[in-house]
Design an enzyme around this catalytic site. Structure first.
Site, short mmCIF file in Angstrom:
data_model
loop_
_atom_site.label_atom_id
_atom_site.label_comp_id
_atom_site.label_asym_id
_atom_site.label_seq_id
_atom_site.Cartn_x
_atom_site.Cartn_y
_atom_site.Cartn_z
N ASP A 1 -11.37 -25.33 -25.85
CA ASP A 1 -12.13 -25.04 -27.07
C ASP A 1 -11.89 -23.59 -27.34
O ASP A 1 -11.74 -22.75 -26.44
CB ASP A 1 -13.46 -25.45 -27.43
CG ASP A 1 -14.05 -25.64 -28.69
OD1 ASP A 1 -14.11 -24.77 -29.31
OD2 ASP A 1 -14.48 -26.97 -28.95
N TYR B 1 -6.68 -30.21 -45.21
CA TYR B 1 -7.28 -31.26 -44.19
C TYR B 1 -6.77 -32.57 -44.29
O TYR B 1 -6.25 -33.16 -43.35
CB TYR B 1 -8.82 -31.04 -44.24
CG TYR B 1 -9.67 -32.01 -43.29
CD1 TYR B 1 -9.92 -31.61 -42.12
CD2 TYR B 1 -9.98 -33.27 -43.57
CE1 TYR B 1 -10.69 -32.35 -41.23
CE2 TYR B 1 -10.72 -34.01 -43.02
CZ TYR B 1 -11.14 -33.48 -41.51
OH TYR B 1 -11.43 -34.21 -40.46
N1 LIG Z 1 -17.71 -35.09 -38.67
C1 LIG Z 1 -17.20 -36.16 -39.17
O1 LIG Z 1 -17.55 -36.75 -40.05
C2 LIG Z 1 -15.87 -36.44 -39.02
C3 LIG Z 1 -15.14 -37.47 -39.80
C4 LIG Z 1 -13.75 -37.83 -39.64
C5 LIG Z 1 -13.05 -37.00 -38.73
N2 LIG Z 1 -13.63 -36.06 -37.98
C6 LIG Z 1 -12.74 -35.22 -37.11
O2 LIG Z 1 -13.45 -35.31 -35.78
C7 LIG Z 1 -13.19 -34.17 -35.07
C8 LIG Z 1 -14.10 -33.24 -34.89
O3 LIG Z 1 -14.97 -33.20 -35.80
P1 LIG Z 1 -16.58 -32.44 -35.66
O4 LIG Z 1 -17.09 -32.86 -37.04
O5 LIG Z 1 -17.27 -32.42 -34.39
O6 LIG Z 1 -16.13 -30.82 -36.08
P2 LIG Z 1 -16.67 -29.47 -35.32
O7 LIG Z 1 -16.46 -28.29 -36.50
O8 LIG Z 1 -18.36 -29.65 -35.12
O9 LIG Z 1 -16.07 -29.21 -34.16
C9 LIG Z 1 -14.86 -28.99 -33.95
C10 LIG Z 1 -14.46 -28.28 -32.61
O10 LIG Z 1 -13.16 -27.64 -32.55
C11 LIG Z 1 -13.12 -26.53 -32.07
N3 LIG Z 1 -11.82 -25.80 -32.53
C12 LIG Z 1 -11.63 -25.36 -33.95
N4 LIG Z 1 -10.52 -24.66 -33.82
C13 LIG Z 1 -10.10 -24.95 -32.66
C14 LIG Z 1 -8.82 -24.53 -32.16
N5 LIG Z 1 -7.69 -23.62 -32.85
N6 LIG Z 1 -8.48 -24.69 -30.83
C15 LIG Z 1 -9.30 -25.36 -30.07
N7 LIG Z 1 -10.41 -25.83 -30.49
C16 LIG Z 1 -10.86 -25.65 -31.93
C17 LIG Z 1 -14.36 -25.78 -32.53
O11 LIG Z 1 -14.85 -24.66 -31.80
C18 LIG Z 1 -15.27 -27.07 -32.72
O12 LIG Z 1 -16.03 -27.09 -31.13
C19 LIG Z 1 -12.24 -33.14 -36.10
O13 LIG Z 1 -10.74 -33.81 -35.44
C20 LIG Z 1 -12.67 -33.88 -37.42
O14 LIG Z 1 -11.59 -33.81 -38.23
C21 LIG Z 1 -14.82 -35.65 -38.12
#
Ligand SMILES: NC(=O)c1ccc[n+]([C@@H]2O[C@H](COP(=O)([O-])OP(=O)(O)OC[C@H]3O[C@@H](n4cnc5c(N)ncnc54)[C@H](O)[C@@H]3O)[C@@H](O)[C@H]2O)c1
Length: 244
Positions: A32, A150
């Site tokens: 991360d 996105y």
């Molecule tokens: N939260 C939701 O409801 C939801 C719904 C559909 C899909 N998703 C997907 O689930 C995954 C996680 O989402 P989340 O809600 O936990 O998001 P979040 O923003 O809480 O976590 C994302 C993580 O990715 C890390 N990150 C960002 N850029 C980075 C990079 N360049 N290299 C490495 N790490 C990086 C951040 O530091 C963070 O720890 C994502 O792929 C998101 O698209 C989430």
């Protein structure tokens, strides 16, 4: 003991997946950009079962270096979870080129790079393996408030999944995607705002946000060695919002 890598594993869904994998007996690398949050999670899960690695998934060199470091520390990983992503809720009319490119670079290029470089090493070592991508409902229906960049990046991940799955199947490497709808995570409320939560819930057929543990358990299932016939799939966990 198998090694798993979870990109973006420091917080949110990635941390839930990391916890589930440790509970399942994996050693987990939290890869991360958020080193501070990753260290906190390593403390929680224990340094003998979990380590933090600073990685920006959009960088080719960083991904190669990360694989070198992981192989030296714990040997060749068996499972790679492409979870890292960034999201900016914007109208199509407001997206500038820099933001569009950055979202694509982290979400789509990052998934491509990590999958390709991990697969190359698995092949060189003659190892089997598993790749699980985290896509999104937005990649299927365009998303309600997640931004065109996105949504397009996630649609791209769903397509990459099929091509990687087809090309890697003969090597015993499966590639699948989980496409969540809105999950019960801090990022959802941060995006839509607390005041809009009742409206969102009213719009969900199940009336409830998705449970991140359901996604984590699906990652565990897709990673099983006997799940070798399950590849190229996009599995929906979306509270009944999008049925196909
Ligand atoms: N939260 C939701 O409801 C939801 C719904 C559909 C899909 N998703 C997907 O689930 C995954 C996680 O989402 P989340 O809600 O936990 O998001 P979040 O923003 O809480 O976590 C994302 C993580 O990715 C890390 N990150 C960002 N850029 C980075 C990079 N360049 N290299 C490495 N790490 C990086 C951040 O530091 C963070 O720890 C994502 O792929 C998101 O698209 C989430």
């Amino acid at each position: 003991m198998q090694t798993a890598v979870v990109t973006g594993g420091a917080q949110g869904l990635g941390a839930v997946i990391a916890r589930a994998l440790v509970a399942e007996g994996y050693r987990v690398v939290i890869a991360d950009v958020n080193n501070e949050a990753a260290s906190v999670l390593v403390q929680e899960l224990g340094a003998e079962r979990c380590s933090a690695l600073s990685l920006d998934v959009s960088s080719e060199h960083a991904v190669e270096n990360a694989l070198d470091t992981i192989e030296t520390q714990w040997g060749m990983p068996y499972l790679w979870v492409n979870n890292a992503a960034i999201m900016k809720a914007q109208s199509v009319l407001d997206i500038d080129v820099q933001t569009f490119d950055r979202v694509m670079a982290v979400n789509l290029r990052g998934t491509f790079l990590c999958s390709q470089r991990f697969a190359r090493r698995l092949l060189a070592a003659k190892n089997k393996g598993r790749i699980v991508n985290i896509g999104s409902l937005a990649g299927q229906n365009g998303g309600a408030a997640t931004g065109a960049h996105y949504a397009a990046s996630k649609g791209g991940i769903h397509t990459l999944t099929k091509v990687f799955a087809r090309d890697l199947a003969r090597y015993g490497i499966t590639v699948n995607t989980i496409a969540p709808g809105p999950l019960d995570l801090p990022s959802v409320v941060a995006t839509i705002g607390e005041d809009k939560l009742p409206g969102l819930l009213a719009n969900l057929p199940t009336g409830q946000l998705g449970n991140p543990n359901t996604v984590a358990r699906m990652v565990v299932e897709l990673a099983r060695e006997d799940a070798n016939g399950l590849t190229g799939a996009t599995i929906d966990i979306n509270s009944g919002l999008y049925l196909r």
